[in-house]
Scaffold this active site. Sequence first.
Site, PDB file in Angstrom:
ATOM      1  N   GLU A 176     -20.732 -20.137  12.746  1.00 13.68           N
ATOM      2  CA  GLU A 176     -19.947 -21.204  13.150  1.00 13.68           C
ATOM      3  C   GLU A 176     -20.147 -22.428  12.237  1.00 13.68           C
ATOM      4  O   GLU A 176     -19.181 -23.137  12.037  1.00 13.68           O
ATOM      5  CB  GLU A 176     -19.980 -21.347  14.541  1.00 13.68           C
ATOM      6  CG  GLU A 176     -21.477 -22.230  15.042  1.00 13.68           C
ATOM      7  CD  GLU A 176     -22.661 -21.053  15.265  1.00 13.68           C
ATOM      8  OE1 GLU A 176     -22.457 -19.879  14.723  1.00 13.68           O
ATOM      9  OE2 GLU A 176     -23.298 -21.541  15.972  1.00 13.68           O
TER      10      GLU A 176
ATOM     11  N   CYS B 198     -32.889 -15.460   2.703  1.00 17.76           N
ATOM     12  CA  CYS B 198     -33.572 -14.246   3.111  1.00 17.76           C
ATOM     13  C   CYS B 198     -34.598 -13.937   2.208  1.00 17.76           C
ATOM     14  O   CYS B 198     -35.648 -13.243   2.430  1.00 17.76           O
ATOM     15  CB  CYS B 198     -32.735 -13.394   3.927  1.00 17.76           C
ATOM     16  SG  CYS B 198     -31.778 -12.390   2.917  1.00 17.76           S
TER      17      CYS B 198
HETATM   18  P1  NAD Z   1     -29.441 -17.402  13.491  1.00 23.47           P
HETATM   19  O1  NAD Z   1     -30.044 -16.117  13.910  1.00 23.47           O
HETATM   20  O2  NAD Z   1     -29.427 -18.517  14.094  1.00 23.47           O
HETATM   21  O3  NAD Z   1     -27.805 -16.838  13.545  1.00 23.47           O
HETATM   22  C1  NAD Z   1     -27.344 -15.598  13.039  1.00 23.47           C
HETATM   23  C2  NAD Z   1     -26.016 -15.265  13.903  1.00 23.47           C
HETATM   24  O4  NAD Z   1     -26.354 -15.330  15.197  1.00 23.47           O
HETATM   25  C3  NAD Z   1     -24.823 -16.310  13.727  1.00 23.47           C
HETATM   26  O5  NAD Z   1     -23.490 -15.832  13.729  1.00 23.47           O
HETATM   27  C4  NAD Z   1     -24.930 -17.288  15.225  1.00 23.47           C
HETATM   28  O6  NAD Z   1     -23.845 -17.602  15.599  1.00 23.47           O
HETATM   29  C5  NAD Z   1     -25.588 -15.976  15.961  1.00 23.47           C
HETATM   30  N1  NAD Z   1     -26.673 -16.775  17.011  1.00 23.47           N
HETATM   31  C6  NAD Z   1     -27.224 -17.873  16.860  1.00 23.47           C
HETATM   32  N2  NAD Z   1     -27.901 -18.001  18.178  1.00 23.47           N
HETATM   33  C7  NAD Z   1     -27.627 -17.165  18.922  1.00 23.47           C
HETATM   34  C8  NAD Z   1     -28.226 -16.627  20.433  1.00 23.47           C
HETATM   35  N3  NAD Z   1     -29.002 -17.274  20.949  1.00 23.47           N
HETATM   36  N4  NAD Z   1     -27.572 -15.459  20.790  1.00 23.47           N
HETATM   37  C9  NAD Z   1     -26.614 -14.730  19.796  1.00 23.47           C
HETATM   38  N5  NAD Z   1     -26.145 -15.220  18.701  1.00 23.47           N
HETATM   39  C10 NAD Z   1     -26.817 -16.239  18.343  1.00 23.47           C
HETATM   40  O7  NAD Z   1     -29.641 -17.494  11.863  1.00 23.47           O
HETATM   41  P2  NAD Z   1     -29.118 -18.554  11.011  1.00 23.47           P
HETATM   42  O8  NAD Z   1     -29.873 -19.736  11.096  1.00 23.47           O
HETATM   43  O9  NAD Z   1     -27.632 -18.494  10.509  1.00 23.47           O
HETATM   44  O10 NAD Z   1     -29.533 -17.769   9.485  1.00 23.47           O
HETATM   45  C11 NAD Z   1     -30.686 -17.915   8.933  1.00 23.47           C
HETATM   46  C12 NAD Z   1     -31.568 -16.776   9.264  1.00 23.47           C
HETATM   47  O11 NAD Z   1     -30.803 -15.510   8.824  1.00 23.47           O
HETATM   48  C13 NAD Z   1     -33.026 -16.689   8.613  1.00 23.47           C
HETATM   49  O12 NAD Z   1     -34.012 -16.579   9.491  1.00 23.47           O
HETATM   50  C14 NAD Z   1     -32.885 -15.630   7.284  1.00 23.47           C
HETATM   51  O13 NAD Z   1     -33.903 -15.044   7.111  1.00 23.47           O
HETATM   52  C15 NAD Z   1     -31.933 -14.670   7.979  1.00 23.47           C
HETATM   53  N6  NAD Z   1     -31.344 -13.876   7.087  1.00 23.47           N
HETATM   54  C16 NAD Z   1     -31.673 -12.682   6.986  1.00 23.47           C
HETATM   55  C17 NAD Z   1     -31.241 -11.760   6.051  1.00 23.47           C
HETATM   56  C18 NAD Z   1     -31.704 -10.493   5.881  1.00 23.47           C
HETATM   57  O14 NAD Z   1     -30.959  -9.601   5.023  1.00 23.47           O
HETATM   58  N7  NAD Z   1     -32.825  -9.854   6.545  1.00 23.47           N
HETATM   59  C19 NAD Z   1     -30.192 -12.366   5.194  1.00 23.47           C
HETATM   60  C20 NAD Z   1     -29.679 -13.750   5.298  1.00 23.47           C
HETATM   61  C21 NAD Z   1     -30.161 -14.353   6.643  1.00 23.47           C
END
Ligand code: NAD
Length: 504
Positions: free
Chosen positions: A183, A288
């Site tokens: 979002e 990541c």
């Molecule tokens: P996040 O986990 O906060 O959010 C990811 C998605 O989940 C978003 O669409 C968000 O709206 C949703 N979300 C957030 N909180 C939620 C909840 N409580 N319940 C259900 N859905 C929820 O991650 P972020 O801050 O957007 O991104 C950064 C993270 O993503 C870092 O930990 C990074 O390492 C990881 N990441 C991993 C990879 C990989 O390939 N392993 C790639 C990119 C990013």
Amino acid sequence: MNKRAEIAASIPLWIDGKPTPATSKRTGPVYNPATGQVIRQVGMANAADVDMAVKAAQAAFPAWRDASILRRARVMQRFLALLQENHKALARLVTEEHGKTLPDAMGSVQRGIEVVEFACGVPHLLKGEYSENVGTGVDTHTVRQAVGVCAGITPFNFPAMVPMWMFPVSIACGNTFILKVSEKVPSAVMRMAELLKDAGLPDGVFNIVHGDKEAVDAILDHPGIAAVSFVGSTPIAKHIYATCAKNGKRVQALGGAKNHAVVLPDADIEFAADALIGAGYGSAGERCMAISAVVAVGAAADPLVALLEKKAKAIKIGPGEADGMDMGPLITREHRDKVAGYIDAGIKEGAKLVVDGRGYKVAGRDEGFFLGTTLFDNVTPKMKVYQDEIFGPVLIVLRADTLEEAIAMVNANPYANGTAIFTESGGAARRFENEIQVGMVGINVPIPVPVAFYSFGGWKNSLFGDLHVHGIEGIKFYTRTKVVTTRWPHQDTPAPGFHMPTLG
Ligand code: NAD
């Protein structure tokens, strides 16, 4: 050239081939992190909105699944051409809402485009296997069939690339798709939805629901969704994996990371330092696959830290759209302050602060979410700055006496997304590749993100599920294998059999 209106100040969902207001009436702010200002509002979907998207995707599925593979591939080819035309426009949206520099955003969009190139080869990728005469007059073949309605849930740090890890492959395989992008960065995918429509994708095949936990939980609980791909932080990835498993859905949930680079004394230290500076501070450390922990072995440590200090201080920090910047702001004020809190914690725990990024100001951008580069030396595995994924421009250096000790340190870490070794020794590199328990390994390559025709994914707390994204594993994730055994009993029809047949 594909002309488009500006992204609206209020961003709707995209359902059944058109912009659709969220019925929830709930909205969320979208910031430009370089100015700290709210630039748009995004509609936040509720369970009814998700259900509407599922119904559209279900209705579109039978015809899309039955469309010829060549037709599906040609839609991808046209989409590819439109993405190439709109490459810079998409990258600008990424920079505006995420903050990363424009060249970095261009590179990330390009890596997403490469997955579409891969998906154009779907006629070849979906070919099954065939064995003649598995028994006398009996043949067996396999087909790969679409799984149905798939969903993708993506993080803020790659607004265009990570969604493109998923939906091009899924759609090319004959599935329909619902995307729940972060979002914080909703605009780039809205533009891509328009491009898919222009490419000839039938309405309902690709849908977008914006939102937060409410929308995600509605996806996880919806019985009409067969498979979920998730990329984000480890705690949410675990929740996604467990809930999908409970609900009988196919799932791949990619989580967070703490990526180590091991630098041996025989490495080209200047080359390693340049690589680590880009990998640690590029995209403000919000990748990541960022290198966040350097393990300096023996005599490599002192000269390496001296070079890292010099280079970290020279990094140009400012708005991502400005020329010549190396690093932009962080995603939100809260995240910037959280990262600064880790710097406080590192000092308290006794790490040696070599470069301090706290309080960094960019002229004329007082409200922007900027933080300077930070470098810690003498970090130990017991410290919070080592144990947690900081996801900011903080690079830490740990010291080890031997390669063996360095490998043990990397393998003891619960995250296992990417890692790299810097060395001139083929033997040391081979041992590292063989013994390291991490999904993606670089040898003198700091960020070993696989190209689209290989698969991307980590191990341990960096991925819950069995299959990685894109490449052949992506094709496997988005299809089910059916095995067909055939006999044509035109001559010697056997009598009914009541025992386990043993064909021969
Ligand atoms: P996040 O986990 O906060 O959010 C990811 C998605 O989940 C978003 O669409 C968000 O709206 C949703 N979300 C957030 N909180 C939620 C909840 N409580 N319940 C259900 N859905 C929820 O991650 P972020 O801050 O957007 O991104 C950064 C993270 O993503 C870092 O930990 C990074 O390492 C990881 N990441 C991993 C990879 C990989 O390939 N392993 C790639 C990119 C990013």
